[in-house]
Design a protein around this motif. Structure first.
Motif, PDB file in Angstrom:
ATOM      1  N   ASP A  30      -9.062   1.889  -8.940  1.00 44.85           N
ATOM      2  CA  ASP A  30      -8.470   2.590 -10.153  1.00 44.85           C
ATOM      3  C   ASP A  30      -7.149   2.333 -10.104  1.00 44.85           C
ATOM      4  O   ASP A  30      -6.545   2.451 -11.391  1.00 44.85           O
ATOM      5  N   GLU A  31      -6.589   2.515  -9.119  1.00 45.99           N
ATOM      6  CA  GLU A  31      -5.159   2.355  -8.967  1.00 45.99           C
ATOM      7  C   GLU A  31      -4.553   1.013  -9.549  1.00 45.99           C
ATOM      8  O   GLU A  31      -3.533   0.844 -10.624  1.00 45.99           O
TER       9      GLU A  31
ATOM     10  N   THR B 241      -2.653  -2.923  -2.810  1.00 49.49           N
ATOM     11  CA  THR B 241      -3.588  -1.563  -3.062  1.00 49.49           C
ATOM     12  C   THR B 241      -4.836  -1.845  -2.413  1.00 49.49           C
ATOM     13  O   THR B 241      -5.586  -2.936  -2.131  1.00 49.49           O
ATOM     14  N   HIS B 242      -5.613  -0.691  -2.299  1.00 46.81           N
ATOM     15  CA  HIS B 242      -7.141  -0.743  -1.712  1.00 46.81           C
ATOM     16  C   HIS B 242      -7.722  -0.239  -2.724  1.00 46.81           C
ATOM     17  O   HIS B 242      -9.148  -0.008  -2.450  1.00 46.81           O
ATOM     18  N   ASP B 243      -7.194   0.215  -3.925  1.00 51.63           N
ATOM     19  CA  ASP B 243      -7.642   1.416  -4.687  1.00 51.63           C
ATOM     20  C   ASP B 243      -7.859   0.605  -6.054  1.00 51.63           C
ATOM     21  O   ASP B 243      -6.958   0.355  -6.879  1.00 51.63           O
TER      22      ASP B 243
ATOM     23  N   LYS C 188      -0.756  11.100  -5.098  1.00 52.52           N
ATOM     24  CA  LYS C 188      -0.839   9.522  -5.296  1.00 52.52           C
ATOM     25  C   LYS C 188      -0.883   9.258  -7.025  1.00 52.52           C
ATOM     26  O   LYS C 188      -0.329   8.648  -7.510  1.00 52.52           O
TER      27      LYS C 188
ATOM     28  N   GLU D 221       0.892  -1.188   0.000  1.00 51.47           N
ATOM     29  CA  GLU D 221       0.141   0.105  -0.044  1.00 51.47           C
ATOM     30  C   GLU D 221       0.797   1.389   0.154  1.00 51.47           C
ATOM     31  O   GLU D 221       0.756   2.006   0.854  1.00 51.47           O
TER      32      GLU D 221
END
Lengths: 278, 281
Positions: free
Chosen positions: B216-217, B212-214, B190, B180
């Motif tokens: 889109d990332e 990751t938590h994202d 970011k 993360e």
């Protein structure tokens, strides 16, 4: 609004401004000290205290001589208070220096090894509770001479906070830093110099600062008991035997002042070498 | 080979010849607790090719970090094996460099000294000017040439993360592990860092494993997205292949209808099929 601020600025003499800003920090301690002296003087004037008051201390011929001649020298046991203090400080430097070297080394070993910690911690916790004065007879019996015995008493009194704080500092190295060391496979030497030591340094200095106060307390106690050695502790004992109470008071002022200076000195080193948050 | 999932799965598993670059085989992790054994991960089998960019996503407590720690070597699997180029991973090492969650920079060393520590540990025989050149090159690569002599406390969160990435890349790891890395940063920093990481990866082509938590990332960065089921005893739920061509351009991806389809699939996985009941935690 505008007029008022102009007037205020117009009056601002730089010195007055400085004093106004520093006011509380500057005046209040002085007021405190004067208040303390006045109360002391009153208490001794109305005979509640059988001690001489500050005015008597200053007026008395013997103590007045001591105040104005800190460096006179007649014989090893009859010399100025600054000289006596210096002799005591030399002992403190030796005992404290030894305590710092041994304490930091042992502290690192105990902090690194769980087994060593478990086996030695009870002894440390026990020994650190022994008062400085209780070490004097043991020390004299073991070393048989005043000078090394006095240094040993300082050593054994001041080593514990250094040792225990160093060990805590080593144990508290953040896991993140240990992980960095593991993933990079740092050598033992690099780990010691770049991670262990800087990480434990604030703790080590906390120990050193507590210890310097204890070392100074211990030397006075040790000298009072070990007759015949020059130093400010023995000076007090000697003056007491001859009932020169005003002399004792002057010496006590020296002791307090030196203790304060030593503490601030280590505090200063701490702020230079191991700043609290970088 | 891989626990196959849904429509988005197009991984050519057959490419795996004798042994893939990094292989997690039937891996599980069980921690003994007072209430009995606690299974964090179970039945994890995953093959990763050299140079792949893999993102791992899942709700908190699903053992993502444990999974990465088994690749970095901080944690040994209870059963199964993690192999890098056929060799079982037994301990941490600089060939699998980690960018830690909270940067893990040494506060008493400057940015340059932090990177130098790593370079010096990996190439002790190189001369000091050579090592300094590597340090400067990598700090410049993450845009921190100016800040080389500043201490971590004098750097912003984004700058600290850049130093950590420079430190990790300077030692040329075979696998770069990021836990993360951008979680604590503001949205603009970011996105900047995601783009920088991607362009650096484009040049270096090391294998990247990133938590990751994202969503889109992950869709912007990864070749494949590993989606974990909820813990305890989490498994790999699905592996989504992200087909966008490289070099990737954020705006072009956002115009691509596939992006929204993949995004919906991932959201569906995380928030409908494996919704984390916060009350139950």
């Amino acid at each position: 609004m505008a007029v008022a601020s102009v007037r205020r600025n117009g009056n601002a003499n730089p010195l007055l401004k400085f004093l106004r800003q520093q006011g509380a920090d500057f005046y209040l301690p002085i007021i405190g000290v004067i208040g303390f002296l006045v109360v002391w003087q009153i208490l001794s004037s109305i005979k509640i205290l059988s001690l001489p008051g500050p005015i008597q201390v200053f007026a008395d011929e013997r103590s007045r001589y001591l105040i104005f001649h800190p460096f006179y020298y007649n014989s090893p046991l009859d010399q100025g208070l600054a000289r006596q203090t210096l002799i005591s400080l030399t002992r403190v430097a030796q005992g404290y220096g030894l305590a710092a070297i041994v304490g930091i080394t042992l502290g690192i070993l105990v902090g690194t090894s769980k087994a060593l910690n478990k086996s030695l911690d009870p002894i440390f916790q026990f020994l650190r509770m022994v008062a400085p004065l209780a070490w004097v007879p043991i020390s004299l019996a073991a070393l048989r001479q005043n000078e090394p015995a006095a240094i040993f008493v300082i050593f054994i009194t001041s080593i514990w906070p250094i040792l225990i704080n160093t060990a805590v500092g080593v144990r508290e190295i953040p896991q993140d830093y240990k992980n960095v060391s593991r993933v990079l496979r740092l050598s033992k030497k690099t780990f010691f110099l770049k991670i262990l030591l800087p990480s434990a340094l604030p703790y080590i200095f906390t120990g050193l600062r507590i210890a310097i106060g204890l070392a100074w307390l211990a030397i006075i106690a040790a000298e009072i008991v070990m007759s015949g050695v020059a130093g400010i502790g023995f000076f007090i004992w000697d003056a007491y035997q001859q009932n020169y109470v005003t002399e004792i008071i002057v010496a006590v002022v020296y002791i307090g002042a030196i203790g304060l200076i030593l503490d601030r000195l280590v505090g200063f080193l701490q702020s230079k070498i191991a700043p609290a948050n970088r | 080979m891989i626990s196959q999932g849904n429509q988005a799965m197009t991984t050519p598993a057959a490419v795996v010849s004798a042994e893939s670059f990094l292989r997690l085989e039937q891996v599980s992790k069980v921690y003994p607790t007072k209430k009995g054994p606690f299974t964090v991960l179970t039945d994890i089998t995953l093959d990763i090719q050299a140079g792949e960019f893999i993102c791992v996503i899942g709700h908190s407590g699903c053992g993502k970090t444990t999974l990465l720690n088994m690749v970095s070597g901080f944690v040994r699997p209870t059963t199964g094996e993690v192999r890098l180029k056929g060799q079982p991973i037994k301990e941490p090492g600089p060939d699998r460099m980690v960018v830690f969650q909270n940067y893990a920079l040494l506060p008493w060393l400057t940015a340059a000294e932090n990177v130098y520590l790593a370079v010096d540990a990996v190439w002790p025989k190189k001369s000091r000017p050579q090592k300094m050149a590597i340090v400067r090159e990598h700090l410049a690569m993450v845009g921190l040439a100016e800040a080389a002599n500043r201490y971590p406390a004098q750097l912003s969160g984004g700058m600290k993360q850049r130093v950590a990435i420079a430190r990790a890349l300077a030692i040329r790891p075979e696998i770069l592990i990021l836990d993360e890395p951008f979680g604590a940063l503001d949205a603009i920093t970011k996105e900047e860092l995601q783009e920088e990481l991607l362009s650096i990866w484009q040049k270096h082509r090391c294998t990247v494993l990133m938590i990751t938590h994202d969503i889109d990332e992950a869709l912007f960065l990864a070749d494949r997205l590993v989606m974990m089921t909820n813990g305890p005893a989490a498994k790999i739920g699905e592996i989504m292949t992200i087909p966008f061509p490289r070099p990737r351009d954020r705006e072009r991806i956002l115009e691509d209808p596939t992006y929204y389809q993949l995004r919906n699939d991932a959201l569906d996985f995380l928030y409908r099929r494996y919704h984390l009941d916060e009350e139950a935690e």
